[in-house]
Design a protein around this motif. Structure first.
Motif, mmCIF file in Angstrom:
data_model
loop_
_atom_site.group_PDB
_atom_site.id
_atom_site.type_symbol
_atom_site.label_atom_id
_atom_site.label_comp_id
_atom_site.label_asym_id
_atom_site.label_seq_id
_atom_site.Cartn_x
_atom_site.Cartn_y
_atom_site.Cartn_z
ATOM 1 N N VAL A 108 28.905 -5.606 -34.180
ATOM 2 C CA VAL A 108 29.921 -6.172 -33.292
ATOM 3 C C VAL A 108 31.115 -5.236 -33.245
ATOM 4 O O VAL A 108 31.531 -4.699 -34.270
ATOM 5 N N VAL A 109 31.671 -5.043 -32.042
ATOM 6 C CA VAL A 109 32.933 -4.317 -31.875
ATOM 7 C C VAL A 109 33.938 -5.301 -31.308
ATOM 8 O O VAL A 109 33.701 -5.884 -30.246
ATOM 9 N N SER A 110 35.031 -5.524 -32.031
ATOM 10 C CA SER A 110 36.012 -6.547 -31.671
ATOM 11 C C SER A 110 35.283 -7.896 -31.663
ATOM 12 O O SER A 110 34.873 -8.366 -32.715
ATOM 13 N N THR A 111 35.075 -8.506 -30.510
ATOM 14 C CA THR A 111 34.315 -9.760 -30.444
ATOM 15 C C THR A 111 33.055 -9.610 -29.604
ATOM 16 O O THR A 111 32.425 -10.605 -29.253
ATOM 17 N N THR A 112 32.678 -8.372 -29.302
ATOM 18 C CA THR A 112 31.541 -8.127 -28.417
ATOM 19 C C THR A 112 30.349 -7.576 -29.183
ATOM 20 O O THR A 112 30.461 -6.524 -29.826
ATOM 21 N N PRO A 113 29.209 -8.242 -29.136
ATOM 22 C CA PRO A 113 28.018 -7.746 -29.821
ATOM 23 C C PRO A 113 27.536 -6.426 -29.218
ATOM 24 O O PRO A 113 27.694 -6.173 -28.025
ATOM 25 N N CYS A 114 26.950 -5.590 -30.059
ATOM 26 C CA CYS A 114 26.410 -4.311 -29.616
ATOM 27 C C CYS A 114 24.945 -4.483 -29.215
ATOM 28 O O CYS A 114 24.171 -5.112 -29.944
ATOM 29 N N THR A 115 24.579 -3.928 -28.090
ATOM 30 C CA THR A 115 23.170 -3.916 -27.702
ATOM 31 C C THR A 115 22.538 -2.568 -28.016
ATOM 32 O O THR A 115 21.329 -2.427 -27.971
ATOM 33 N N GLU A 116 23.374 -1.589 -28.346
ATOM 34 C CA GLU A 116 22.893 -0.288 -28.785
ATOM 35 C C GLU A 116 23.109 -0.163 -30.279
ATOM 36 O O GLU A 116 23.880 -0.911 -30.871
#
Length: 209
Positions: A108-116
């Protein structure tokens, strides 16, 4: 109404809800153990559920109490994406440790999940802000730990450099050697609620959210 949550984020009181998928119970509260959306559903009894009628570690409620009418769970969110930048707060899983650093798979970056897939490392000098010469990686992180860290450098082409030096950064979720979710008892120790064995970690200050 669904809202995005991160591992270690408080979701609700264990006395008011049953703990569903993607959650765990600590000190009478339900926390997220995965990245996703907070979801409340009508409780459906499931064999092996963690905290419905029995008290959880830290005291979820009286033994034998009726199971809560609603279940809190976290549904994984795999649609959003994000890229780490210097200063970003990230959530990741420790994949391996050695004497010089802990390798982290960023989720996760900040509150956004990583798809890569993004990789990071927490070097021994970046574990904490004081007495850096006394830091031992093996007493700070273990493979499988979920950590909150800050990106301090883009590093090389393979790994971002991460820091857990701030009080609110460090391990937010860990399992004991016996396989139970551990409870932090200081900034550098966690205890297994089953065996009472204490293990060393660089703990993050618990989230108040």
């Amino acid at each position: 109404m669904a809202s995005r949550v991160l591992p270690g984020q408080r979701l609700g009181a264990a006395g008011d809800y049953a703990a569903g998928n993607g959650t765990y119970v600590r000190d009478g509260h339900i926390y997220a153990s995965v990245v996703g959306n907070r979801q409340v559903d009508k409780t459906v009894p499931v064999a092996g559920a963690e905290a419905t009628a029995a008290p959880a570690a830290g005291g979820a409620g009286p033994a034998g109490a009726p199971a809560p009418a609603f279940t809190l769970s976290v549904v994984r969110d795999k649609h959003a994406t994000a890229v780490p930048e210097i200063g970003s707060i990230v959530i990741g899983k420790v994949t391996r440790v050695n004497a010089r650093f802990a390798a982290v798979s960023i989720m996760v970056v900040s509150t956004t999940p990583c798809t890569e897939t993004f990789q990071g490392i927490i070097r021994v000098q970046d574990v904490r802000a004081t007495e850096r010469d006394k830091v031992q990686i093996y007493r700070s992180f273990r493979p499988g730990d979920i950590v909150r860290a800050q990106v301090i450098s883009l590093g090389d082409a393979r790994s971002y450099h991460l820091s857990t030096a701030q009080n609110e950064l460090g391990v937010v979720f860990a399992q004991s050697m016996a396989g139970y979710t551990m409870i932090p008892i200081s900034w550098e120790e966690m205890v297994c609620p089953k065996t009472k064995v204490i293990e060393f970690r660089k703990c993050a200050k618990p989230s108040s959210q």
